[in-house]
Design an enzyme around this catalytic site. Structure first.
Site: not given
Ligand code: G16
Length: 542
Positions: A20, A115, A128, A279, A281, A283-284, A365, A378, A498
């Site tokens: 992902t 992440s 990434k 998080d 890295d 981005d969350r 998301e 994000k 999930r």
């Protein structure tokens, strides 16, 4: 003396298919001799070579990142890159890397991160690749990397030692210029240009209390600079603020399970007015008010509905986009605003074209991610700052803003249940079992609900027409309810299932799991996750 370029033989490794979000594996897998090198050479080759190009490089500071950065710099120089822009200490949050690529007109970037997955010798590592628009490489490129990784038989590197990444400044490595930059400054300036910093400063000056948990990961230095130094939040508002190679043993995933200490603080008497976590890295984001957890889908919908209160979005939004498993709460906002709303597969890479084409301004998301067209990733701190901007302008708390939102748009009850580290064949059996029923489920009645539609989600990118199939099994139910089932593409141990549960109504208060109990019962009756896996309950509930 200019160091010599050497061509080293390497064997192709199985399983170098980006998931992902980049290639994520156990750190021990990445540390096998030649593993990182083979993947990086495959990536360079899949981009058509990197001669004459500029690269941005950084990461979340996890174990093995410094070593990997040195390896990648030597390889980039040997492959003919002319410039590398590296975050000091090989640090860069994912959104800051995206910004730096765009700001400096770089051709691509590499972010060393897995992440929200734990780090350390026994944890996870990841690589990434982002392209010149600042966004994650799209599927066509990640597939080309995978194809090349199966045939790569050598890599190019320099016969040279490590260079100093601990101080800012410019040096050379072979023919390549290496510029070590402050990882925070450009990003902090970007944020100052998007938001009403005066209003947020006044909020803090008025006694508003915040707790930001950086989870010993990359956002610590960013949050300390922006929230405490530039906006005047009380010193100590940012906790776990120093990025550590193993995140201090924490699992840097901002959700109620892994940020339990922050949740407990917000449940206790005297809680701060607002709390957030990010998080590994950066981005969350997770947003909390006193005794209040804001689901990521609701957070995104609130941001979309109120974005116009921040200077950057005062002219309105061009459109919004959300991943398919994310709740439809944002769709209702888009419809009220009269703007486009796109539904994409899971993975930030699917938003890139929409952002580039000006079809979406905000993307979000369910997996605690939201962002805008300011970068192509994000962005956790961006979301926190937009929330603070909204709170400051409206002069209301998190609870009042959510209540008002639910009164206007109704409430989309939402929860995700994760079953982690399952044997792959068991998880595949659950997916195959449901997929086999999709064609005949319509009209099926269970738990007081009726199946109204069922399919395997596929996406046609409206900008370039590319098609992505098999992106998650959707079962729509009567009463504006649905469940979605898919396999995670970011785990490194076995398989993670999930299950996403959703139902819309006009009530506001109550317990989420209770509100979703009939949807959960329908999902179990139809998909049989607990029956097939033998697991009595999900490992993580968000
Ligand atoms: C990545 C992707 C997100 C995705 C998330 C979870 O985030 O960028 O788009 O929602 O993984 O994906 P999955 O459900 O396949 O595990 P991150 O923060 O891990 O880079």
């Amino acid at each position: 003396m200019v160091p010599e370029v050497v061509q080293c033989p390497v064997r192709p490794f199985d399983g170098q298919r980006p998931g992902t979000s980049g290639l994520r594996k156990k750190t021990s897998v990445f540390r096998q001799p030649g593993y990182l090198e083979a993947y990086v050479q495959a990536s360079f080759d899949a981009m058509g070579g990197i001669a004459g190009r500029t690269m941005v490089l950084g990461g979340d500071g996890r174990f093995f990142a410094l070593e990997a950065a040195q390896t990648i710099l030597r390889m980039a120089a040997a492959n003919g890159a002319t410039r590398a822009i590296v975050g000091q200490g090989a640090l860069l949050s994912t959104p800051a890397a995206s910004h730096l690529i765009r700001l400096r007109g770089a051709d691509f970037g590499i972010v060393l991160s897995a992440s929200h997955n734990p780090g350390g010798p026994d944890g996870d590592f990841g690589v990434k690749l982002n392209l010149a628009n600042g966004g994650p490489a799209p599927e066509a490129v990640t597939e080309a990397i995978h194809a090349r990784s199966r045939t790569v038989d050598s890599y190019r590197t320099l016969d040279s030692g490590d260079i100093d990444l601990s101080a800012t400044g410019t040096t050379t490595l072979g023919q390549m210029t290496v510029e070590v930059v402050d990882p925070v400054a450009d990003y902090a300036d970007l944020m100052a240009g998007l938001f009403d910093f005066d209003a947020i400063r006044a909020l803090f000056a008025g006694g508003f209390r915040i707790r930001f948990d950086a989870m010993n990961a990359i956002t610590g230095p960013y949050a300390t600079e922006i929230l405490e130094r530039r906006l005047g939040a009380a010193p100590g508002s940012v906790v776990n603020a120093v990025p550590l190679p193993d995140f201090g043993g924490l699992h840097p995933d901002p959700n109620p399970t892994w940020a339990a200490e922050l949740i407990a603080l917000m449940e206790a008497p005297g809680a701060p007015d607002f709390a957030a976590a990010s998080d590994g890295d950066g981005d969350r984001h997770m947003i909390l008010g006193p005794a209040l957890y804001v689901s990521p889908s609701d957070s995104f919908a609130v941001l979309a509905a109120n974005a116009h209160l921040a200077p950057a979005y005062a002219g309105g939004l061009k459109g919004v986009a959300r991943s398919m498993p994310t709740s439809s709460a944002a769709d209702r906002v888009a419809s009220a605003l009269g703007i486009e709303c796109h539904e994409t597969p899971t993975g930030w890479k699917f938003f890139g074209n929409l952002l580039d084409a000006g079809r979406a301004t905000l993307c979000g998301e369910e997996s605690f991610g939201a962002g805008s067209d300011h970068v192509r990733e994000k962005d956790g701190l961006w979301a926190v700052l937009l929330w603070l901007n909204i709170l400051a302008v409206r002069g209301e708390g998190v609870a009042a803003i959510l209540d008002d939102h639910w009164r206007r748009f109704g409430r989309t009850w939402y929860s995700r249940h994760d079953y982690e580290a399952l044997p792959q064949e068991v998880a595949d059996a659950v997916i195959a079992g449901l997929r086999g029923q999709l064609a005949t489920l319509r009209g099926h009645k269970t738990a007081g609900l009726t199946v109204t539609a069922a399919d395997d989600f596929s996406y046609v990118d409206p900008v370039d027409g590319s098609v992505s199939m098999g992106q998650g099994l959707r079962v729509c139910l009567s009463g504006e309810a649905r469940f979605v089932l898919r396999l995670s593409g970011t785990g490194t141990e076995g398989a993670t299932l999930r299950l996403y549960l959703e139902r819309h109504d006009t009530s506001a208060g109550g317990d989420v799991q209770t509100a979703l109990s009939s949807v959960a019962a329908a999902a179990e009756e139809i998909a049989g996750i607990r029956r097939i896996t033998g697991r009595p309950a999900p490992d993580v509930v968000t």
